[in-house]
Each structure stands twice: as C-alpha cells, then as structure tokens.
Design a protein around this motif. Sequence first.
Motif, PDB file in Angstrom:
ATOM      1  N   LEU A   1       0.920  -1.203   0.169  1.00  0.00           N
ATOM      2  CA  LEU A   1      -0.055   0.042  -0.144  1.00  0.00           C
ATOM      3  C   LEU A   1       0.876   1.167  -0.211  1.00  0.00           C
ATOM      4  CD1 LEU A   1      -2.730   1.558   0.197  1.00  0.00           C
ATOM      5  CD2 LEU A   1      -2.796   1.032   2.706  1.00  0.00           C
ATOM      6  N   ALA A   2       2.009   1.252   0.875  1.00  0.00           N
ATOM      7  CA  ALA A   2       2.914   2.394   0.735  1.00  0.00           C
ATOM      8  C   ALA A   2       3.411   2.695  -0.465  1.00  0.00           C
ATOM      9  CB  ALA A   2       3.871   2.158   1.960  1.00  0.00           C
ATOM     10  N   TYR A   3       3.820   1.621  -1.067  1.00  0.00           N
ATOM     11  CA  TYR A   3       4.501   1.678  -2.337  1.00  0.00           C
ATOM     12  C   TYR A   3       3.402   2.108  -3.514  1.00  0.00           C
ATOM     13  CZ  TYR A   3       8.083   0.336  -5.786  1.00  0.00           C
ATOM     14  OH  TYR A   3       8.977   0.235  -6.868  1.00  0.00           O
ATOM     15  N   THR A   4       2.361   1.664  -3.440  1.00  0.00           N
ATOM     16  CA  THR A   4       1.226   2.147  -4.267  1.00  0.00           C
ATOM     17  C   THR A   4       1.290   3.473  -4.161  1.00  0.00           C
ATOM     18  OG1 THR A   4       0.221  -0.082  -4.171  1.00  0.00           O
ATOM     19  CG2 THR A   4      -1.213   1.589  -5.230  1.00  0.00           C
ATOM     20  N   LEU A   5       0.828   4.253  -2.779  1.00  0.00           N
ATOM     21  CA  LEU A   5       1.022   5.541  -2.688  1.00  0.00           C
ATOM     22  C   LEU A   5       2.058   6.266  -3.163  1.00  0.00           C
ATOM     23  CD1 LEU A   5      -0.855   5.234   0.687  1.00  0.00           C
ATOM     24  CD2 LEU A   5      -2.056   6.148  -1.322  1.00  0.00           C
ATOM     25  N   ASN A   6       3.119   5.690  -3.295  1.00  0.00           N
ATOM     26  CA  ASN A   6       4.244   6.404  -3.627  1.00  0.00           C
ATOM     27  C   ASN A   6       4.340   6.599  -5.230  1.00  0.00           C
ATOM     28  OD1 ASN A   6       7.226   7.134  -3.383  1.00  0.00           O
ATOM     29  ND2 ASN A   6       7.647   5.238  -4.364  1.00  0.00           N
ATOM     30  N   ALA A   7       3.479   5.774  -5.543  1.00  0.00           N
ATOM     31  CA  ALA A   7       3.293   5.937  -7.228  1.00  0.00           C
ATOM     32  C   ALA A   7       2.719   7.292  -7.670  1.00  0.00           C
ATOM     33  CB  ALA A   7       2.603   4.501  -7.979  1.00  0.00           C
ATOM     34  N   VAL A   8       1.891   7.676  -6.856  1.00  0.00           N
ATOM     35  CA  VAL A   8       1.022   8.882  -6.893  1.00  0.00           C
ATOM     36  C   VAL A   8       1.669   9.908  -6.631  1.00  0.00           C
ATOM     37  CG1 VAL A   8      -1.158  10.046  -6.300  1.00  0.00           C
ATOM     38  CG2 VAL A   8      -1.264   7.637  -6.911  1.00  0.00           C
TER      39      VAL A   8
ATOM     40  N   ALA B   1       2.405  11.223   2.378  1.00  0.00           N
ATOM     41  CA  ALA B   1       2.244  11.247   3.989  1.00  0.00           C
ATOM     42  C   ALA B   1       1.526   9.983   4.457  1.00  0.00           C
ATOM     43  CB  ALA B   1       1.524  12.353   4.300  1.00  0.00           C
ATOM     44  N   LEU B   2       0.529   9.375   3.575  1.00  0.00           N
ATOM     45  CA  LEU B   2      -0.187   8.103   4.063  1.00  0.00           C
ATOM     46  C   LEU B   2       0.825   6.955   4.063  1.00  0.00           C
ATOM     47  CD1 LEU B   2      -3.534   8.812   2.338  1.00  0.00           C
ATOM     48  CD2 LEU B   2      -2.864   9.097   4.748  1.00  0.00           C
ATOM     49  N   SER B   3       1.882   7.181   2.998  1.00  0.00           N
ATOM     50  CA  SER B   3       3.033   6.065   2.907  1.00  0.00           C
ATOM     51  C   SER B   3       3.784   5.932   4.091  1.00  0.00           C
ATOM     52  CB  SER B   3       3.802   6.436   1.475  1.00  0.00           C
ATOM     53  OG  SER B   3       3.120   6.303   0.200  1.00  0.00           O
TER      54      SER B   3
ATOM     55  N   LEU C   1      -0.441   0.005 -11.483  1.00  0.00           N
ATOM     56  CA  LEU C   1      -1.956   0.531 -11.515  1.00  0.00           C
ATOM     57  C   LEU C   1      -2.107   2.032 -11.176  1.00  0.00           C
ATOM     58  CD1 LEU C   1      -3.533  -2.896 -10.192  1.00  0.00           C
ATOM     59  CD2 LEU C   1      -3.847  -1.675 -12.609  1.00  0.00           C
ATOM     60  N   ALA C   2      -1.507   2.237 -10.003  1.00  0.00           N
ATOM     61  CA  ALA C   2      -1.769   3.566  -9.244  1.00  0.00           C
ATOM     62  C   ALA C   2      -0.947   4.489 -10.331  1.00  0.00           C
ATOM     63  CB  ALA C   2      -1.132   3.636  -8.089  1.00  0.00           C
ATOM     64  N   GLN C   3       0.057   4.396 -11.127  1.00  0.00           N
ATOM     65  CA  GLN C   3       0.968   5.104 -11.771  1.00  0.00           C
ATOM     66  C   GLN C   3       0.147   5.231 -12.817  1.00  0.00           C
ATOM     67  OE1 GLN C   3       5.577   5.042 -12.518  1.00  0.00           O
ATOM     68  NE2 GLN C   3       4.481   3.526 -13.521  1.00  0.00           N
ATOM     69  N   ALA C   4      -0.445   4.539 -13.790  1.00  0.00           N
ATOM     70  CA  ALA C   4      -1.131   4.682 -14.998  1.00  0.00           C
ATOM     71  C   ALA C   4      -2.491   5.459 -14.575  1.00  0.00           C
ATOM     72  CB  ALA C   4      -1.225   3.262 -15.577  1.00  0.00           C
ATOM     73  N   GLY C   5      -3.083   4.934 -13.625  1.00  0.00           N
ATOM     74  CA  GLY C   5      -4.315   5.397 -13.317  1.00  0.00           C
ATOM     75  C   GLY C   5      -4.227   6.987 -12.898  1.00  0.00           C
ATOM     76  N   GLY C   6      -3.297   6.982 -12.043  1.00  0.00           N
ATOM     77  CA  GLY C   6      -2.929   8.477 -11.603  1.00  0.00           C
ATOM     78  C   GLY C   6      -2.733   9.436 -12.698  1.00  0.00           C
ATOM     79  N   ALA C   7      -1.723   8.746 -13.433  1.00  0.00           N
ATOM     80  CA  ALA C   7      -1.227   9.938 -14.627  1.00  0.00           C
ATOM     81  C   ALA C   7      -2.334  10.272 -15.669  1.00  0.00           C
ATOM     82  CB  ALA C   7      -0.106   8.922 -15.313  1.00  0.00           C
ATOM     83  N   SER C   8      -3.409   9.091 -15.851  1.00  0.00           N
ATOM     84  CA  SER C   8      -4.464   9.428 -16.704  1.00  0.00           C
ATOM     85  C   SER C   8      -5.387  10.296 -16.102  1.00  0.00           C
ATOM     86  CB  SER C   8      -5.391   8.136 -17.111  1.00  0.00           C
ATOM     87  OG  SER C   8      -4.265   7.451 -17.840  1.00  0.00           O
ATOM     88  N   ALA C   9      -5.452  10.322 -14.741  1.00  0.00           N
ATOM     89  CA  ALA C   9      -6.312  11.113 -13.959  1.00  0.00           C
ATOM     90  C   ALA C   9      -5.744  12.403 -13.771  1.00  0.00           C
ATOM     91  CB  ALA C   9      -6.729  10.609 -12.297  1.00  0.00           C
ATOM     92  N   MET C  10      -4.468  12.770 -13.733  1.00  0.00           N
ATOM     93  CA  MET C  10      -3.686  13.781 -13.791  1.00  0.00           C
ATOM     94  C   MET C  10      -3.950  14.620 -15.027  1.00  0.00           C
ATOM     95  SD  MET C  10      -0.603  13.544 -11.200  1.00  0.00           S
ATOM     96  CE  MET C  10      -0.794  12.813  -9.466  1.00  0.00           C
TER      97      MET C  10
END
Length: 413
Positions: A226-233, A386-388, A355-364
């Motif tokens: 989870l921490a690593y996923t949030l790090n992608a964003v 901060a959540l990470s 997943l977070a990186q691709a979804g976050g990039a498209s969302a941004m």
Amino acid sequence: MAAWRTLAAQATPGLCGMAATLTGVGVARFAYVAILPVLVQQGWFGREAAGQLGAANLTGYLLGIGVAAVLASRCSAGALVRWSMLACTLSLCACAWRGGGMPWFLFWRTVAGACGSILMVQAPVLILPRVAQARRARVAGLIFSGVGLGIIAAATVVPGLANHGLLSAWLGLGGICALLTAATWRYWRSASVTIAASVAAVAPAGNPGERRVRQGFPAPVLLLCLAYTLNAVGYLPHTLFWADYITRELHRPLAGAGFFWGCFGLGAACGPYLTGVLADRFGLTRTLGVGFTLKAFGVALPLLASGTPALLVSSILVGFLSPGIVGAASSYALVIGGAAQHRRNWTAMNLCFSLAQAGGASAMVALMSGRASYAILFWLSSIALALSALCVVAIAVLRWRHAAQEELDTAIA
C-alpha cells in the motif's frame, strides 16, 4: 590482483542491474520529461497529445507486469532482461520517425513502458537474493541509481541534440541504450542459471515459515504494498509535469527547466546508493518512514515557494528519494517476506505501483484539462506520500507486536 578480481566480481551484478534500470526507466521513460517541451515547441505534438504519450508509457508499465508473468514460464528472467533492454533501444530509435503520427508514438511509448517495468522487476530479483544481507541495501541502491543516471544523461544530451532536431535527440538516446545492452548482454545470459540455487540455499523447502508465507500475503507485506502504491501517485507531478510546470506556469526558459530536471536526476543518481548506506546503518523501517516524510515535503514545497532555492531543493529531494525508496522497498520486501517469495511479493508491489501510476497519470492529465495551475496535483501527491509514511509506522508496530508475542511464547514454553 586477487583482491581486485574479488571486488570486480562483487561489483559486476550491481553495475549490470544499474545498466538495466538506466536503460528501461532512466532513459526509455524519464528522458521523455526533457523531450516533452521540445515536442510541443517544435510542433510535433500539442500539449495534450504530448501528455497522452507520457501516460501511454505508464500504461505500458502496467502491461509489462502481465507480459512478464505470461513469459516467465517460457523463458528465463535473464532472457527477459536482455530482450527488454533491446526493445527499449528500438523504441527510442523508432520515435525518431515522425511520419507514423500519434498511433506510432503511442505504440512505441507503450513498448518502452512495458519493458521498463520488466527491467525494474526482474533485474533486482536476479541479483539481490545472491547478495549478503549486510551489503544488500547498498547493492539495491546501486541497481536503482541507474534511474537517476539515465535522467542526468537525458538532461545533458537532449537539449544539445534537440538543437539539431528531435530526430538527433531520439537517436542519441537510443545509442546510449544500445551500448548498455551490448555491454551487459553476456552477464544476463548466465545470471538466471545460478539464481535458483541461491534462493534454495537461503530458503530451504522444508522451512515451515516459508510454507506459511505461501498461503497469502502477510499484513506487513500488504502494508508495504500500500505504501509503495501511494508512492506511485506521490512522484507523478515531478516525473510527468516538472519541466512543463517550470516553463509554462513559472515562465522560466527551457534551459532553466532542463537545469532543474538535471538536479532531479543528480538526486536520483545519488539517492539509491546513499539510501542503501543509511538503511544498512539505521534500518530499513526507519529509513523508509523518514524517506516518505521528506519526499512529501519535497513535493509540497513548490506550493509554498517558487523561487530558485525552493525549486532546487524540491528537485534534488524528490529526485533523491524517488529511486532511493524503490531500492529500500525492494530490500524491505525481501526482509519481511522471505527470499523464496521475493519475486512474488516484488511483482505484486510493482503491479499495484503500475496500476496507481497509470491510473494516476491519466487522472492527472484529465484533471489538468482546462486548468492553468498544477497546484492541485502537488497537494494530492504530498498527501499520498504522507499516508505512505503512516503505513511504514504501522508495519513497525506490527513487527514489534509479533516479536513481543514470540518472546512471550518462548518464555512461557
């Protein structure tokens, strides 16, 4: 002479891993940050289309996880690394041809992203289980320092070559990757032959702890994921829009944006190894917790000040900790999940990350449509980081409770 040979033998795996991440992520992906403003200025693509190409690379990163899983039963990890490095080289050279238009560029930027994810997953898995635990975090740092070195190479090469046209810039970057691919080709051919024996030696088949891990992901691994996923964003604004933010929103020249992107690369080149040294000295839990906190501050800093000192600190700090955290996270996954499950755990972490990186990039990209300021992206990303940090604190609490319970059970017995 024997001492030099021993030193060279110890350094070779880390250097080859560095070449893999330099090719797949440092150049094949992050060079695009330096090229994006030039694509717009020289009329190859509009700003929105250029942003979509950046997002396509991240989508490819996600696809690469699945491709690697399908190919894993058909070819060795070493072969995956070799051919991924070669495909990254071809993708950069292919982008030198403007005539293919948007579909051509979308395809090759996706290929570069897919191969980059394969290299980020497979290279450390082939190397780290064979390294003594006392040196593991430093070797992981050496591997992932290739990301920063690639950024520095791109920031140095792209502005000069772009003056002669984007064709020269793309081919120059392809040439760098071609040299690295050729230099490490023989090492990756033999690397996967010895990895199975190394893992078997570290984690015997009869170990009941390893059988328990195979049943599912333990809570500390899930929290680290989870921490690593949030790090992608958390690192997306700097790695996608930093140069454009500096040139378009702060009205600084392209050379200035290149300077700050080069500072990001300098931090990224030094960060992984130095983070590894700190992790070997102070522990991975403490290093990751402090790292996520400082990275959150670095991402939020442009919201507080936009002068040269603030941009410099933000560039270096986020650059330092982006690949630095990757190396520490890979080593931490090995510690809390075991060597036998490292490939599975690290692959799962990278799947969630992508997943977070691709979804976050498209969302941004969608969020920025019609907006004049990048401020909201920096806010969202700093909160994610901060959540990470809080996830790492939770891991520390769980491991402390587990150790205390084991000590109590031993005392009772």
